[in-house]
Design a protein around this motif. Structure first.
Motif, PDB file in Angstrom:
ATOM      1  N   THR A  36      -8.426  14.614 -18.085  1.00 44.81           N
ATOM      2  CA  THR A  36      -9.025  14.830 -16.759  1.00 44.81           C
ATOM      3  C   THR A  36      -9.985  13.701 -16.401  1.00 44.81           C
ATOM      4  OG1 THR A  36      -8.839  17.224 -17.055  1.00 44.81           O
ATOM      5  CG2 THR A  36     -10.387  16.443 -15.397  1.00 44.81           C
ATOM      6  N   SER A  37     -10.681  13.141 -17.418  1.00 40.18           N
ATOM      7  CA  SER A  37     -11.588  12.019 -17.152  1.00 40.18           C
ATOM      8  C   SER A  37     -10.820  10.805 -16.650  1.00 40.18           C
ATOM      9  CB  SER A  37     -12.375  11.668 -18.420  1.00 40.18           C
ATOM     10  OG  SER A  37     -13.176  12.759 -18.823  1.00 40.18           O
ATOM     11  N   LEU A  38      -9.629  10.589 -17.248  1.00 35.61           N
ATOM     12  CA  LEU A  38      -8.823   9.446 -16.819  1.00 35.61           C
ATOM     13  C   LEU A  38      -8.377   9.609 -15.356  1.00 35.61           C
ATOM     14  CD1 LEU A  38      -7.814   6.854 -18.216  1.00 35.61           C
ATOM     15  CD2 LEU A  38      -5.614   7.988 -18.527  1.00 35.61           C
ATOM     16  N   LEU A  53     -15.255  17.076  -8.684  1.00 34.53           N
ATOM     17  CA  LEU A  53     -16.414  17.497  -9.470  1.00 34.53           C
ATOM     18  C   LEU A  53     -17.587  17.883  -8.571  1.00 34.53           C
ATOM     19  CD1 LEU A  53     -16.398  14.790 -12.296  1.00 34.53           C
ATOM     20  CD2 LEU A  53     -15.486  17.118 -12.362  1.00 34.53           C
ATOM     21  N   ALA A  54     -17.700  17.202  -7.444  1.00 39.60           N
ATOM     22  CA  ALA A  54     -18.814  17.489  -6.545  1.00 39.60           C
ATOM     23  C   ALA A  54     -18.757  18.929  -6.042  1.00 39.60           C
ATOM     24  CB  ALA A  54     -18.801  16.515  -5.377  1.00 39.60           C
ATOM     25  N   ARG A  55     -17.567  19.484  -5.902  1.00 39.29           N
ATOM     26  CA  ARG A  55     -17.459  20.873  -5.443  1.00 39.29           C
ATOM     27  C   ARG A  55     -18.032  21.839  -6.457  1.00 39.29           C
ATOM     28  NH1 ARG A  55     -11.870  19.286  -4.577  1.00 39.29           N
ATOM     29  NH2 ARG A  55     -11.603  18.437  -2.464  1.00 39.29           N
ATOM     30  N   TYR A  60     -23.358  16.079 -10.205  1.00 36.74           N
ATOM     31  CA  TYR A  60     -22.328  15.597 -11.117  1.00 36.74           C
ATOM     32  C   TYR A  60     -22.494  14.122 -11.454  1.00 36.74           C
ATOM     33  CZ  TYR A  60     -19.974  12.955  -7.425  1.00 36.74           C
ATOM     34  OH  TYR A  60     -19.672  12.041  -6.464  1.00 36.74           O
ATOM     35  N   MET A  61     -23.098  13.341 -10.557  1.00 44.84           N
ATOM     36  CA  MET A  61     -23.190  11.899 -10.759  1.00 44.84           C
ATOM     37  C   MET A  61     -23.974  11.552 -12.023  1.00 44.84           C
ATOM     38  SD  MET A  61     -24.233   9.097  -7.886  1.00 44.84           S
ATOM     39  CE  MET A  61     -23.195   9.964  -6.726  1.00 44.84           C
ATOM     40  N   ALA A  62     -24.944  12.416 -12.386  1.00 47.88           N
ATOM     41  CA  ALA A  62     -25.739  12.151 -13.581  1.00 47.88           C
ATOM     42  C   ALA A  62     -24.901  12.243 -14.851  1.00 47.88           C
ATOM     43  CB  ALA A  62     -26.919  13.132 -13.647  1.00 47.88           C
ATOM     44  N   ALA A 119      -6.071  18.336  -8.706  1.00 48.30           N
ATOM     45  CA  ALA A 119      -6.903  18.506  -9.891  1.00 48.30           C
ATOM     46  C   ALA A 119      -6.750  19.918 -10.440  1.00 48.30           C
ATOM     47  CB  ALA A 119      -8.367  18.236  -9.539  1.00 48.30           C
ATOM     48  N   GLN A 120      -7.152  20.099 -11.682  1.00 41.44           N
ATOM     49  CA  GLN A 120      -7.036  21.423 -12.293  1.00 41.44           C
ATOM     50  C   GLN A 120      -7.847  22.450 -11.515  1.00 41.44           C
ATOM     51  OE1 GLN A 120      -8.070  21.063 -16.460  1.00 41.44           O
ATOM     52  NE2 GLN A 120      -5.910  21.080 -17.042  1.00 41.44           N
TER      53      GLN A 120
END
Length: 806
Positions: A36-38, A53-55, A60-62, A119-120
């Motif tokens: 998922t990171s890739l 990720l923001a949702r 999440y940026m940190a 995305a998942q």
């Protein structure tokens, strides 16, 4: 997409570079190795953010840089073609910001996130759609999915924020002040009207009181313009106190007069009263006779005496005694006339002497001038020179001069001794004449000086011209006064006789009055009262009863006037008190009016501004709702339903129900997509959750995303799927693999990450190259002994099947 480089990003530790240059890319790795990171790194490099990720986490940026990253930095770069002039993008993440520009522009990024990347978390949300029981609820998972996919969250937030603008009744709780302003408006307007009426009534009452006060006191107390209440009250009080003092004095005088009247009544019963009355009658008669003389001849004499008094102040009036006044004036004028005449006579004598002295001075000065001329003609001759020549002559022996040693014979035939003797004789004769002239001049000069002194003395004694003129005028006045006094001599004598008779009668009366001891000092007291009341002096022969009555009448009249003025002052004080109350009430009414007006103005302004903002909000709400409805209809159209139906039937050919979207129009509500099922043979079915199996629910969700991708023109030919076949049976996986292979053949680049090894191997087989130019890249994610991410990738190209070809 061609190539991807990732370093210290999320769960990927260290650098990792993988090629993506193939129609199909399969990524495999156990859970936690970075699949998922890739895919998230691809999302970040393409769009500049990670909305998937923001949702889930606002911060999440940190967490994007790996925990053990050098300097806390993560890096992502990607290479791609066919998306514009830009082919490469590199971004750096420091935990607080993303530095660098993405590869795709705004529209491309939105298309990628909506229709290219599954995305998942998004797939899980799709599964929830079918598990939710009430899909008409605006907060249903389907609604949230639609909002997230279409980016309607901000638009819905705007609509929710503007919802209250649709009906002012919704403001009751959120904006109670607006309701209060709206409800209080009529009351505030009535308050302003009432305050205006009260203020005007107070002003009218105050003006009326001021007019009453001005009318009562007059302009000498109240000038035009505003009234100073305190200053005027002090003036009125002072006036009242002064009048009370006068009333007290008048009361005392009235009491004294009453006592005097009683005293006179008692005295009238004595024996001498008759004689006193007779004396008063005689005195009155003589006084009247003197008054008649004074009105005619006495008036002429009085006018003459007043004229003379202007020059001689010691001249007395006829009131002293006409004869005495005439005699004194005559003596004074006569004396002055004599002095004036003497002064003029002396001045005339001085003028004549002065003229003679001036003539003598002129003659003496002429004589001195003649002597001076004769002396000038005899210049150089004197006795000393003659004596010197005589002394020298005894030393002359020949013709040689004993003084200068020159020979006299050279210049004259006469002998030197003879010449000197003749010269000595001539000088002696001339010197005698000069000495006589000198003596004559001295005598003449002395006489001239003496005469000049006399002239100066006379000149000093002479009267100045203006003084002489004044004496001449004065002499004329004195002469006229002497003539007038001479003509009034008899009248003065007659007046003197009448004055003397009146005087004697008055003295006789005074004597009689003095005999009445009880009233002896009453006249003086009455005279004093008359002076205090500023009355004309009473003649000495006026009966005391008349004086008492006259003074008493004046006292009563003035007492009535003062009492009236006192009442006026009391009324003025009451009016001033009333005016003060009026002023205070007017001030309060003015403040109340200003307060009411300001409240009404402020409330009206705020209410009007609120109504304007409500109108703006309504317009904005209508526009936002229209935009939202258009956006929903743009995405969930018939073509999407058709593509979805075809894909679902392909992956689930045995399912009797087919999922579909509907956009019911409910008045007053936003256009929301709802989910329903249809019979494959036609007709509407029940809720998908009730009609579809669990496997087909997953298939429906996956085909929904593929339908979204295929129902529009492919702005980006990419499909990136993160473990999309969970909960699918083998049949559905086989159908899904066949679908991917078809999509690959139609120009899509497929990137799929799976964690199951068997599924990875199966998909590797299904997506292996089937024609020349077709490629498949497989990436095996893992970790080495140091925990660093490893990502070896393999490239498979097309190889003809030799066995079949054979």
């Amino acid at each position: 997409m061609k190539f991807l480089k990732v370093e210290d990003f999320r769960s990927i530790r260290g650098p990792a570079g993988v090629s993506l240059d193939a129609p199909a890319v399969l990524i495999h790795g156990p859970n936690g190795t970075g699949k998922t990171s890739l895919l998230s790194s691809i999302e970040l490099a393409l769009t500049g953010s990670v909305p998937s990720l923001a949702r889930l986490d606002r911060d999440y940026m940190a967490y994007l840089p790996h925990k053990l990253a050098k300097n806390g930095l993560g890096r992502v770069s990607i290479q791609a073609e066919g998306v514009g002039s830009k082919t490469e993008a590199s971004l750096e993440i420091n935990g607080q910001a993303i530095v660098g520009s993405a590869l795709l522009d705004g529209d491309q990024s939105r298309f990628y996130l909506e229709r290219c990347y599954l995305a998942q978390v998004t797939l899980g949300r799709l599964l929830e759609i079918y598990e939710h029981q009430d899909n008409r609820d605006t907060a249903s998972p389907l609604t949230r999915f639609v909002k997230e996919m279409l980016g309607l969250d901000a638009l819905d937030s705007l609509i929710d924020g503007l919802h209250a603008a649709g009906d002012v009744r919704r403001f009751r709780e959120s904006a109670p002040h607006f309701w209060a302003a709206r409800a209080d408006a009529p009351m505030l307007e009535r308050g302003v009207d009432e305050a205006t009426e009260i203020e005007q009534a107070c002003r009218d009452e105050m003006i009326k009181t001021e007019n009453d006060l001005r009318e009562l006191l007059g302009p000498q107390f109240v000038a035009d313009g505003p009234i100073d209440i305190e200053a005027l009250r002090a003036v009125v009080k002072s006036d009242i106190e002064e009048r009370e003092t006068k009333l007290a004095d008048l009361a005392r005088i009235r009491r004294d007069l009453a006592a005097a009247k009683a005293q006179l009544l008692e005295a009238s019963t004595s024996e001498e009263e008759g004689e006193r009355i007779a004396a008063e009658q005689v005195s009155s008669a003589t006084r009247d006779a003197f008054a008649r003389w004074r009105s005619v001849a006495g008036q002429q004499l009085e006018v003459l005496l007043r004229s003379i008094q202007k020059k001689f102040t010691d001249v007395v009036s006829v009131d002293v005694s006409p004869a005495t006044a005439h005699a004194k004036a005559l003596a004074i004028v006569s004396s002055a006339l004599s002095r004036a005449q003497t002064a003029l006579t002396n001045d005339d004598e001085i003028i004549r002497s002065l003229s003679g002295a001036q003539v003598s001075v002129q003659q003496g000065q002429g004589r001195l001038k003649l002597i001076d001329e004769q002396l000038a003609d005899a210049g150089g001759a004197n006795r000393a020179l003659a004596e010197a020549l005589a002394t020298i002559s005894s030393h002359i022996e020949n013709e040689i001069c004993p003084v200068c040693s020159r020979n006299f014979a050279e210049i004259s035939e006469e002998q030197l001794a003879s010449h000197v003797s003749e010269e000595v004789a001539r000088l002696v004769a001339v010197a005698g004449r000069v000495e006589a002239l000198v003596r004559d001049r001295a005598t003449t000069a002395a006489a001239v000086v003496a005469t000049q002194r006399q002239e100066a003395d006379l000149f000093a004694r002479r009267l100045p011209n203006d003084r002489r003129d004044a004496i001449l005028l004065e002499l004329a006045d004195l002469t006229e006064w002497m003539n007038a006094l001479d003509s009034l001599a008899d009248a003065a004598s007659n007046g003197g006789r009448l004055w003397e008779e009146a005087k004697q009668a008055a003295e006789r009366l005074s004597v009689l009055r003095s005999r009445i001891s009880s009233i002896s000092g009453l006249r003086a007291e009455l005279v004093s009262y008359g002076q205090r009341l500023s009355l004309q002096p009473f003649p000495a022969d006026v009966p005391l009863e008349e004086i008492v009555d006259e003074i008493l009448t004046q006292v009563q009249y003035r007492s009535a006037q003062e009492a009236k003025s006192g009442d006026q002052g009391d009324r003025a004080l009451r009016l001033l008190d009333k005016l003060e109350v009026n002023q205070r009430e007017l001030d309060n009414a003015t403040i109340d009016l200003a307060t009411a007006f300001e409240d009404e103005r402020r409330t009206t302004a705020l209410r009007q501004e609120s109504e304007r903002r409500i109108a703006v909000a309504k317009g904005l709400l209508a526009q936002a709702q229209a935009v939202r409805a258009d956006e929903a209809r743009r995405v969930f159209n018939k073509e999407l339903n058709a593509v979805w139906r075809d894909l679902f039937i392909r992956l689930a050919p045995d399912e009797a129900f087919v999922p579909a979207f509907a956009l019911p129009s409910i008045p007053g509500r936003a256009v929301e997509a709802v989910l329903e099922t249809h019979y494959r043979s036609g007709g509407k079915g029940g809720n998908p959750r009730a009609m579809l199996s669990a496997g087909n629910l997953n298939t429906a969700a996956l085909t929904l995303f593929l339908g979204l991708h295929l129902s529009v023109s492919p702005a980006l030919p990419w499909l990136v799927l993160d473990d999309p076949v969970q909960s699918m049976d083998d049949v559905h996986i086989a159908q899904f693999a066949a679908l991917l292979r078809t999509l690959k053949q139609h120009g899509r680049q497929i990137i799929i990450a799976v964690h199951d090894r068997q599924l990875f191997d199966y998909l590797t087989l299904e997506l292996s190259p089937t024609y020349n130019g077709d490629r498949l890249i497989t990436i095996e994610l893992g970790r080495d002994s140091d925990g660093m991410t490893t990502a070896p990738w393999s490239l498979m190209s097309f190889r003809p099947d030799r066995a079949i070809a054979a």
